[in-house]
Design a protein around this motif. Sequence first.
Motif, PDB file in Angstrom:
ATOM      1  N   GLU A 176     -60.171   1.384 -11.104  1.00 29.75           N
ATOM      2  CA  GLU A 176     -59.867   0.828 -12.411  1.00 29.75           C
ATOM      3  C   GLU A 176     -61.157   0.452 -13.110  1.00 29.75           C
ATOM      4  OE1 GLU A 176     -57.151  -2.427 -12.271  1.00 29.75           O
ATOM      5  OE2 GLU A 176     -55.904  -1.523 -10.703  1.00 29.75           O
ATOM      6  N   THR A 177     -61.138   0.537 -14.432  1.00 28.23           N
ATOM      7  CA  THR A 177     -62.263   0.083 -15.235  1.00 28.23           C
ATOM      8  C   THR A 177     -61.717  -0.777 -16.372  1.00 28.23           C
ATOM      9  OG1 THR A 177     -62.275   1.888 -16.863  1.00 28.23           O
ATOM     10  CG2 THR A 177     -63.390   2.297 -14.761  1.00 28.23           C
ATOM     11  N   ASP A 178     -62.600  -1.352 -17.144  1.00 33.30           N
ATOM     12  CA  ASP A 178     -62.157  -2.155 -18.283  1.00 33.30           C
ATOM     13  C   ASP A 178     -61.431  -1.288 -19.326  1.00 33.30           C
ATOM     14  OD1 ASP A 178     -63.251  -4.395 -17.166  1.00 33.30           O
ATOM     15  OD2 ASP A 178     -65.136  -4.276 -18.302  1.00 33.30           O
ATOM     16  N   THR A 179     -61.781  -0.022 -19.392  1.00 30.26           N
ATOM     17  CA  THR A 179     -61.211   0.841 -20.419  1.00 30.26           C
ATOM     18  C   THR A 179     -60.004   1.637 -19.939  1.00 30.26           C
ATOM     19  OG1 THR A 179     -62.857   2.518 -19.832  1.00 30.26           O
ATOM     20  CG2 THR A 179     -63.354   1.077 -21.712  1.00 30.26           C
ATOM     21  N   GLY A 180     -59.789   1.722 -18.618  1.00 25.29           N
ATOM     22  CA  GLY A 180     -58.646   2.481 -18.130  1.00 25.29           C
ATOM     23  C   GLY A 180     -58.724   2.750 -16.643  1.00 25.29           C
ATOM     24  N   ILE A 181     -57.930   3.708 -16.170  1.00 22.86           N
ATOM     25  CA  ILE A 181     -57.926   4.095 -14.773  1.00 22.86           C
ATOM     26  C   ILE A 181     -58.602   5.459 -14.637  1.00 22.86           C
ATOM     27  CG2 ILE A 181     -55.867   2.780 -14.155  1.00 22.86           C
ATOM     28  CD1 ILE A 181     -54.216   5.324 -14.490  1.00 22.86           C
ATOM     29  N   VAL A 182     -59.176   5.684 -13.476  1.00 21.12           N
ATOM     30  CA  VAL A 182     -59.814   6.964 -13.185  1.00 21.12           C
ATOM     31  C   VAL A 182     -58.965   7.667 -12.130  1.00 21.12           C
ATOM     32  CG1 VAL A 182     -61.876   8.123 -12.313  1.00 21.12           C
ATOM     33  CG2 VAL A 182     -62.100   6.083 -13.760  1.00 21.12           C
ATOM     34  N   VAL A 183     -58.556   8.911 -12.419  1.00 25.75           N
ATOM     35  CA  VAL A 183     -57.644   9.636 -11.530  1.00 25.75           C
ATOM     36  C   VAL A 183     -58.315  10.894 -10.993  1.00 25.75           C
ATOM     37  CG1 VAL A 183     -55.593   8.737 -12.666  1.00 25.75           C
ATOM     38  CG2 VAL A 183     -56.565  10.910 -13.428  1.00 25.75           C
ATOM     39  N   ARG A 184     -57.831  11.294  -9.802  1.00 21.61           N
ATOM     40  CA  ARG A 184     -58.347  12.486  -9.151  1.00 21.61           C
ATOM     41  C   ARG A 184     -57.183  13.238  -8.507  1.00 21.61           C
ATOM     42  NH1 ARG A 184     -62.401  10.878  -4.845  1.00 21.61           N
ATOM     43  NH2 ARG A 184     -63.592  10.238  -6.687  1.00 21.61           N
ATOM     44  N   GLY A 185     -57.277  14.569  -8.477  1.00 17.91           N
ATOM     45  CA  GLY A 185     -56.230  15.390  -7.883  1.00 17.91           C
ATOM     46  C   GLY A 185     -56.008  16.635  -8.724  1.00 17.91           C
ATOM     47  N   ALA A 186     -54.793  17.151  -8.680  1.00 16.33           N
ATOM     48  CA  ALA A 186     -54.483  18.367  -9.436  1.00 16.33           C
ATOM     49  C   ALA A 186     -52.995  18.412  -9.745  1.00 16.33           C
ATOM     50  CB  ALA A 186     -54.906  19.611  -8.648  1.00 16.33           C
ATOM     51  N   LYS A 187     -52.658  19.136 -10.804  1.00 20.59           N
ATOM     52  CA  LYS A 187     -51.272  19.333 -11.217  1.00 20.59           C
ATOM     53  C   LYS A 187     -51.095  20.763 -11.721  1.00 20.59           C
ATOM     54  CE  LYS A 187     -49.206  15.216 -10.941  1.00 20.59           C
ATOM     55  NZ  LYS A 187     -47.965  14.990 -10.179  1.00 20.59           N
ATOM     56  N   TYR A 188     -49.927  21.344 -11.433  1.00 19.13           N
ATOM     57  CA  TYR A 188     -49.557  22.612 -12.053  1.00 19.13           C
ATOM     58  C   TYR A 188     -48.870  22.304 -13.382  1.00 19.13           C
ATOM     59  CZ  TYR A 188     -50.466  25.020  -7.641  1.00 19.13           C
ATOM     60  OH  TYR A 188     -51.064  25.529  -6.511  1.00 19.13           O
ATOM     61  N   GLU A 189     -49.373  22.910 -14.455  1.00 22.13           N
ATOM     62  CA  GLU A 189     -48.837  22.635 -15.778  1.00 22.13           C
ATOM     63  C   GLU A 189     -48.757  23.934 -16.580  1.00 22.13           C
ATOM     64  OE1 GLU A 189     -50.824  19.409 -17.807  1.00 22.13           O
ATOM     65  OE2 GLU A 189     -51.659  18.658 -15.930  1.00 22.13           O
ATOM     66  N   THR A 190     -47.552  24.388 -16.847  1.00 22.36           N
ATOM     67  CA  THR A 190     -47.383  25.571 -17.685  1.00 22.36           C
ATOM     68  C   THR A 190     -47.819  25.255 -19.112  1.00 22.36           C
ATOM     69  OG1 THR A 190     -45.534  26.305 -16.331  1.00 22.36           O
ATOM     70  CG2 THR A 190     -45.735  27.290 -18.509  1.00 22.36           C
ATOM     71  N   ALA A 191     -48.654  26.109 -19.669  1.00 29.23           N
ATOM     72  CA  ALA A 191     -49.120  26.032 -21.056  1.00 29.23           C
ATOM     73  C   ALA A 191     -50.191  24.969 -21.295  1.00 29.23           C
ATOM     74  CB  ALA A 191     -47.962  25.818 -22.029  1.00 29.23           C
TER      75      ALA A 191
END
Length: 507
Positions: free
Chosen positions: A172-187
């Motif tokens: 977490e940071t003061d401005t938001g969250i930092v995420v890591r990983g992957a997603k399948y997303e059509t388009a």
Amino acid sequence: MIRTGAEYLESIRDGREVYIGGERVKDIASHPMFKPLVDIRARIHDMQHDPAKRHIMAYREDGEWSAIGNKLPHTQSDWWDKRRATDTLLEDIGGIVTRVGDETVGEMWSLFDGQDVLNEVDPQFSANIRNHISRVLKADPFHVSANTDPKGDRSRPPQDQDPDMLLHVVRETDTGIVVRGAKYETAAAYANQAFTKPTIANWGDAAYSDYAVGFICDLGSPGLKFICRTGFAGRAPSEDYPLSNRFDEIDTLVIFDDVLIPWENVLFYRHTRAAMFIRATLHRYSAFAFVQRNLKFADMLIGAALFNARQTGLDKQQAVQEKLAQLAVYREGINAHLTAAIALAERSPGGLLMPNQSLLYSGRVLACSQLHEVMHIARELCGGQICVTPDKAAFDAEATRPWLSKFYTVNEDWVAEDRRKLLAFARDMLNSDYAGHRLTFQLFAQSPPFAHLAAVYRNFDWDGPLELVQKAAGLSEKVLGERTRTPGDSAVSQWFDTNTSLKTAAE
């Protein structure tokens, strides 16, 4: 308020890191494998400005125009308007597109219904979802969905393997969250934003998890990488594969390499109950637009099969008529479920009007579970020529054109060129790589078959049949146990109660 097609094209020229065939794409809007769908999405924006189509594709409120597909549904008329707008779009472009926004924005409405759950975590999260729904109405972004992770070994919790197999928060940071990983997303490679949420996960008894996170992702954010499957467009001439070259929606593995998600874009975080809620209700609204595509595809199957049967007079044979009737029954079954889902619509927990859930989810099972069977019936009706007909080049070549003209001209109404075009269309719809891809996509695009049936199980009115048998068999009332509806409170009864004029006429 509604963007033009040109403004949409400019919005995706933001320097994003997109790869296809192992090479980085310089300009998504002009790349031959992206261009057909990018142009269709631009066409949607322009249709909303077209004086001949605007009254169907958009609505005016407080002096401003917004897209019908993005409108929050409060009345049955809203759903009829959405259905008409989707039909108009698909008929205008002459094919099926699924991931263009109207079917994914509904997923956020499900979270709108779950604001009480979000408030348990932080009231700011429910404010965020309201703000984003308002932004979609006003800014008209191309909005898609991000559900499926690579998953890894699903017999093990994510913590016991490479943690990046499921998208998660790393800090977490003061401005938001930092995420890591992957997603399948059509388009995703040519969209503006994605509602990103957890896949079905084994939370166990944990109340909190770094994997239970949902947010709106700006697809131009630093740290995102888009690795796309190779598209079908451009592999073969469009005259031979008219659907593959126009309607292939490119699927993408989106890599989140420490991507910052601002707090105002976070819709829920760490609370597993919120994650489970959104998974259980995710398709409450979006399933309607998805199943409507199945209806339009059924029309395409019927049209191609009937044209082929009529060319040689086979439509006069009873055996052929029975096959055509099977296609019609499939089509009308979908139509009936969609129509009834609007007519018997239900008020949602958040005050919206949602299609009747049991009917909608049952219609989805019908549409998806029988799709491969009706495609095979259409193949049979189209005949073996869809898999043996030469390509357009042979019909044009000087040495072979006379022979193909002779053997593919059926009569004065069906000359060789029309016959060739119909066979090419049917082949691409039923037999091509694109056809196989679409069949698999329809099977899993909104979750696998077992999840479709689970949605029916959760939403079917089990009390009605139990009460009927309890009375008919003379059982004591205590065998009913706790009921979820009041006696006689069927969907039809609710509908008559809210449509007093029809109730009076029936009486």
